[in-house]
Design an enzyme around this catalytic site. Structure first.
Site, PDB file in Angstrom:
ATOM      1  N   ASP A  18      12.202  11.232  25.550  1.00 18.66           N
ATOM      2  CA  ASP A  18      11.377  10.922  25.808  1.00 18.66           C
ATOM      3  C   ASP A  18      11.274  10.935  27.515  1.00 18.66           C
ATOM      4  O   ASP A  18      12.396  11.471  28.529  1.00 18.66           O
ATOM      5  CB  ASP A  18      12.047   8.889  26.067  1.00 18.66           C
ATOM      6  CG  ASP A  18      11.970   7.936  26.643  1.00 18.66           C
ATOM      7  OD1 ASP A  18      10.382   8.064  26.653  1.00 18.66           O
ATOM      8  OD2 ASP A  18      12.059   7.110  27.120  1.00 18.66           O
ATOM      9  N   HIS A  35       3.452  15.864  29.408  1.00 22.66           N
ATOM     10  CA  HIS A  35       3.067  16.499  28.181  1.00 22.66           C
ATOM     11  C   HIS A  35       3.426  18.094  27.118  1.00 22.66           C
ATOM     12  O   HIS A  35       4.232  18.643  26.991  1.00 22.66           O
ATOM     13  CB  HIS A  35       2.455  16.176  27.368  1.00 22.66           C
ATOM     14  CG  HIS A  35       2.152  14.093  27.111  1.00 22.66           C
ATOM     15  ND1 HIS A  35       3.622  13.436  26.820  1.00 22.66           N
ATOM     16  CD2 HIS A  35       1.922  13.309  27.412  1.00 22.66           C
ATOM     17  CE1 HIS A  35       3.249  12.179  27.127  1.00 22.66           C
ATOM     18  NE2 HIS A  35       2.352  11.763  27.517  1.00 22.66           N
ATOM     19  N   LEU A 129      16.263  27.910  10.607  1.00 22.24           N
ATOM     20  CA  LEU A 129      16.069  25.904  10.589  1.00 22.24           C
ATOM     21  C   LEU A 129      14.988  25.900   9.979  1.00 22.24           C
ATOM     22  O   LEU A 129      13.904  26.410   9.867  1.00 22.24           O
ATOM     23  CB  LEU A 129      15.842  26.398  12.192  1.00 22.24           C
ATOM     24  CG  LEU A 129      15.650  24.955  13.156  1.00 22.24           C
ATOM     25  CD1 LEU A 129      16.587  23.762  12.582  1.00 22.24           C
ATOM     26  CD2 LEU A 129      15.349  25.603  13.861  1.00 22.24           C
TER      27      LEU A 129
HETATM   28  C1  FPP Z   1       7.688  10.743  25.909  1.00 20.13           C
HETATM   29  O1  FPP Z   1       7.395  10.545  26.579  1.00 20.13           O
HETATM   30  C2  FPP Z   1       6.821  12.244  24.946  1.00 20.13           C
HETATM   31  C3  FPP Z   1       5.817  11.557  23.927  1.00 20.13           C
HETATM   32  C4  FPP Z   1       5.465   9.937  23.936  1.00 20.13           C
HETATM   33  C5  FPP Z   1       4.706  12.297  23.031  1.00 20.13           C
HETATM   34  C6  FPP Z   1       4.999  13.990  23.613  1.00 20.13           C
HETATM   35  C7  FPP Z   1       5.993  15.135  23.221  1.00 20.13           C
HETATM   36  C8  FPP Z   1       5.915  16.185  23.840  1.00 20.13           C
HETATM   37  C9  FPP Z   1       4.323  16.529  24.273  1.00 20.13           C
HETATM   38  C10 FPP Z   1       6.991  16.927  23.242  1.00 20.13           C
HETATM   39  C11 FPP Z   1       6.631  17.999  22.330  1.00 20.13           C
HETATM   40  C12 FPP Z   1       5.615  17.628  21.200  1.00 20.13           C
HETATM   41  C13 FPP Z   1       6.213  18.909  20.428  1.00 20.13           C
HETATM   42  C14 FPP Z   1       5.323  18.314  19.169  1.00 20.13           C
HETATM   43  C15 FPP Z   1       7.283  19.269  19.637  1.00 20.13           C
HETATM   44  P1  FPP Z   1       6.535   9.458  27.619  1.00 20.13           P
HETATM   45  O2  FPP Z   1       5.233  10.123  28.197  1.00 20.13           O
HETATM   46  O3  FPP Z   1       6.790   8.425  26.900  1.00 20.13           O
HETATM   47  O4  FPP Z   1       7.437   9.632  29.561  1.00 20.13           O
HETATM   48  P2  FPP Z   1       7.426   7.879  29.853  1.00 20.13           P
HETATM   49  O5  FPP Z   1       8.603   6.168  28.473  1.00 20.13           O
HETATM   50  O6  FPP Z   1       8.018   8.323  31.162  1.00 20.13           O
HETATM   51  O7  FPP Z   1       5.741   7.648  30.188  1.00 20.13           O
END
Ligand code: FPP
Length: 238
Positions: A18, A35, A129
């Protein structure tokens, strides 16, 4: 970070990644840049987990509720996932990582469904893994789906109500072979499960850090593993 540095290493680590959006906003960047940086952080953690001998790593990449985000952010996320799959497939195969996906996968765009099916089958025989990517995942939906499947078996006379046990239930989850997470990490200072592994987390150890996901690096993973290593797990016993 040598493995014997810790008293114990978790078999299964699950992470709620997060804070990508806040990381980007703090830098005056668009959310999608967060992201992108989040993908790099995930890559680091996958490598460390493999090196340390952690057997299962589950990453919460996209929740079923995330479909409610603005369409352009959702599309960007899926183009990132698509790019990451083609960019890192070879490396994952080479490093002996078995990749599995868990969630309401039929809701995913066609190209992503094809990409994940290919990666899952190409890595199926790896055993260093197991990397589980929770995509379009919601734990309540998973529990409802399991309940429906069991109800169907009862109604068709395949099993009786008395056959329904915790183990039977587990056999109907998306990935029955996945052991319960020993350690669940959530970054960004939020302290909630957000519909992640609700059945499986009954006795998981929890670790919360204010660090935003793109800044979660080897050092932060080390802190979480050290903290875990000092926990006394009793599973309700003495
Ligand atoms: C949280 O940040 C992240 C997500 C909703 C999804 C995306 C995750 C990634 C791109 C990381 C790696 C992915 C993979 C496939 C391994 P947020 O957008 O909720 O952040 P905020 O709470 O600060 O708005």
């Amino acid at each position: 970070m040598p493995k014997n540095f810790y008293d114990k290493i978790p078999t299964h680590v699950a992470i709620i990644m997060d804070g990508n959006g806040r990381w980007a906003s703090k830098k005056g960047l668009p959310r999608v840049k967060g992201h992108e940086a989040g993908i790099d952080a995930a890559k680091k953690v996958i490598n460390i987990a493999g090196e340390l001998g952690i057997k299962y790593l589950t990453l919460f990449a996209f929740s079923i509720e995330n479909w409610g985000r603005p369409q352009d952010e959702v599309s960007y996320l899926f183009s990132l996932f698509d790019k990451a799959i083609s960019l890192y497939s070879d490396e994952l195969i080479e490093k002996g990582v078995r990749v599995k996906f868990m969630g309401a996968l039929s809701l995913l765009p066609e190209n992503i469904q094809q990409g994940i099916a290919a990666l899952s089958s190409e890595t199926a025989n790896n055993d260093k893994l197991t990397l589980v990517i929770a995509l379009s995942y919601g734990s309540r939906q998973e529990i409802v789906d399991a309940t429906k499947a069991i109800a169907l078996e009862v109604s068709q006379g395949q099993i009786s109500i008395d056959d329904i046990t915790i183990d039977t239930f587990r056999q109907h989850l998306y990935l029955p072979e996945l052991p319960d997470p020993d350690l669940i990490i959530r970054t960004s200072g939020e302290k909630r499960f957000s519909n992640f592994l609700l059945f499986q987390s009954a006795y998981s150890e929890l670790y919360f850090t204010p660090v935003l996901w793109p800044d979660f690096d080897e050092n932060e993973f080390d802190k979480a593993l050290l903290d875990y290593s000092n926990r006394k797990r009793k599973f309700g016993k003495l």
